[in-house]
Design a protein around this motif. Structure first.
Motif, PDB file in Angstrom:
ATOM      1  N   UNK A  84       0.687  -1.198   0.029  1.00 18.88           N
ATOM      2  CA  UNK A  84      -0.164   0.069   0.046  1.00 18.88           C
ATOM      3  C   UNK A  84       0.862   1.151  -0.145  1.00 18.88           C
ATOM      4  N   UNK A  85       1.844   1.159   0.640  1.00 19.45           N
ATOM      5  CA  UNK A  85       2.869   2.366   0.609  1.00 19.45           C
ATOM      6  C   UNK A  85       3.503   2.693  -0.921  1.00 19.45           C
ATOM      7  N   UNK A  86       3.883   1.574  -1.432  1.00 16.71           N
ATOM      8  CA  UNK A  86       4.525   1.867  -2.510  1.00 16.71           C
ATOM      9  C   UNK A  86       3.471   2.202  -3.525  1.00 16.71           C
ATOM     10  N   UNK A  87       2.311   1.929  -3.385  1.00 17.98           N
ATOM     11  CA  UNK A  87       1.167   2.174  -4.234  1.00 17.98           C
ATOM     12  C   UNK A  87       0.733   3.633  -4.149  1.00 17.98           C
ATOM     13  N   UNK A  88       0.694   4.097  -2.839  1.00 20.34           N
ATOM     14  CA  UNK A  88       0.453   5.339  -2.537  1.00 20.34           C
ATOM     15  C   UNK A  88       1.445   6.288  -3.074  1.00 20.34           C
ATOM     16  N   UNK A  89       2.943   6.123  -3.003  1.00 14.93           N
ATOM     17  CA  UNK A  89       3.697   7.157  -3.355  1.00 14.93           C
ATOM     18  C   UNK A  89       3.581   7.200  -4.935  1.00 14.93           C
ATOM     19  N   UNK A  90       3.587   6.112  -5.701  1.00 15.69           N
ATOM     20  CA  UNK A  90       3.617   6.023  -7.110  1.00 15.69           C
ATOM     21  C   UNK A  90       2.243   6.876  -7.608  1.00 15.69           C
ATOM     22  N   UNK A  91       0.983   6.547  -6.915  1.00 18.32           N
ATOM     23  CA  UNK A  91      -0.209   7.377  -7.238  1.00 18.32           C
ATOM     24  C   UNK A  91       0.072   8.829  -7.003  1.00 18.32           C
ATOM     25  N   UNK A  92       0.726   9.312  -5.842  1.00 22.99           N
ATOM     26  CA  UNK A  92       0.982  10.629  -5.416  1.00 22.99           C
ATOM     27  C   UNK A  92       2.008  11.122  -6.387  1.00 22.99           C
ATOM     28  N   UNK A  93       2.855  10.385  -6.779  1.00 24.03           N
ATOM     29  CA  UNK A  93       4.003  11.110  -7.832  1.00 24.03           C
ATOM     30  C   UNK A  93       3.318  11.475  -9.092  1.00 24.03           C
TER      31      UNK A  93
END
Length: 315
Positions: A84-93
């Motif tokens: 979820x952390x990696x997904x959140x950073x990717x979406x935000x970026x």
């Protein structure tokens, strides 16, 4: 009576403890990533730039709140949390920053003929703007470049042959990243000039080489200013009000200086000046040299500063 044996406290895996706060990790990793890209774009002249409008910050807060609710209690939940952390950073970026080609640069020219003008009076107010003023031309010439905000400017020559220059740009940048505003001005030589400058969170370079200074009133808030004097009228005044700023004023040795200071929580460094009459707030030139026996030019410097660093150099 038999003693009651308390069960041992369940030991927490320190590795899980470090990674349990996913919201903190999310903000930390995202900040480091955006900071690195911003540094590369601004200071290394690379092609990566960050533009994040303040209106796009809410997804970051929403994701951080969501991650803070998730609890890491085992290796399985840790793997889910990291996903979820990696997904959140990717979406935000990919969703919060905006593309560089969506930012439109605004270029405005500032020019006016100074033919027949006896003096120049300026009134300038800027916020988060890189300001550069110098002498060297026969007319007013300049350029304003920004990727946000339009400069308000008027140049009027009145009936008394005074050129009135009014420039204003008080917009605060709409986000963090590579937003920028810059104004470069070139003034005519040997025409008496009056400056009234307000700089808020702005670097100011005021190089008056070739400019005949009549007076200057400079107000600084959270700014850094470099002021280099060259020529002044027989009696001139420069007043600087500084709040949370850093100021350097350089004055030629052929100008007699009378300086008064009123300051609190400020560091003063006066080179080439000595206290006058034992007054800790009044200084005068120690190496004043008259180039022409028939001409004595006196500059009165008034400093009012709070939480600032002030340096005055006469050389």
């Amino acid at each position: 009576m038999a003693d009651i044996i308390e069960p041992e406290e369940k030991k927490i895996n320190p590795f899980l403890g470090i990674l349990s706060n996913l919201a903190t990790l999310y903000i930390l990793i995202l900040g480091i990533s955006l900071g690195f890209i911003y540094y590369q774009g601004v200071y290394q002249n690379n092609y990566l730039y960050i533009y994040v409008p303040f209106t796009h910050i809410w997804p970051i807060a929403l994701i951080a709140v969501g991650l803070s609710i998730f609890r890491v209690k085992s290796l399985v939940s840790l793997m889910v949390g990291l996903f979820l952390l990696v997904l959140a950073i990717t979406i935000t970026s990919f969703s919060v920053p905006i593309r560089k080609d969506a930012i439109e640069s605004n270029i405005q020219t500032i020019s006016s003929s100074m033919s027949g003008i006896k003096s120049i009076k300026t009134n300038m107010s800027f916020t988060t703007t890189d300001i550069s003023i110098k002498g060297g031309e026969s007319d007013i010439d300049g350029k304003y470049i920004s990727n946000y905000g339009i400069l308000t400017s008027t140049i009027v020559n009145d009936k008394d042959s005074v050129g009135n220059i009014n420039l204003q740009q008080l917009d605060i940048q709409p986000g963090f990243g590579s937003y920028s505003k810059k104004v470069d001005l070139i003034f005519p030589k040997n025409i008496p000039a009056i400056f009234d400058i307000n700089a808020n969170i702005s670097p100011l370079s005021l190089d008056l080489k070739g400019i005949l200074l009549q007076s200057a009133k400079i107000t600084l808030k959270g700014s850094e200013a470099s002021i280099n004097l060259d020529q002044i009228e027989k009696e001139s005044t420069i007043s600087v009000t500084s709040n949370a700023s850093r100021v350097t004023i350089t004055i030629p040795s052929n100008i007699k200086v009378l300086l008064s200071t009123s300051h609190s929580f400020t560091t003063n460094d006066f080179i080439g000046l000595v206290q006058k009459g034992g007054d800790a707030n009044v200084y005068e030139s120690s190496n004043y040299q008259v180039l022409d026996d028939n001409e004595e030019n006196t500059l009165t410097v008034n400093l009012n500063s709070t939480f600032s660093q002030i340096k005055v150099i006469q050389q």
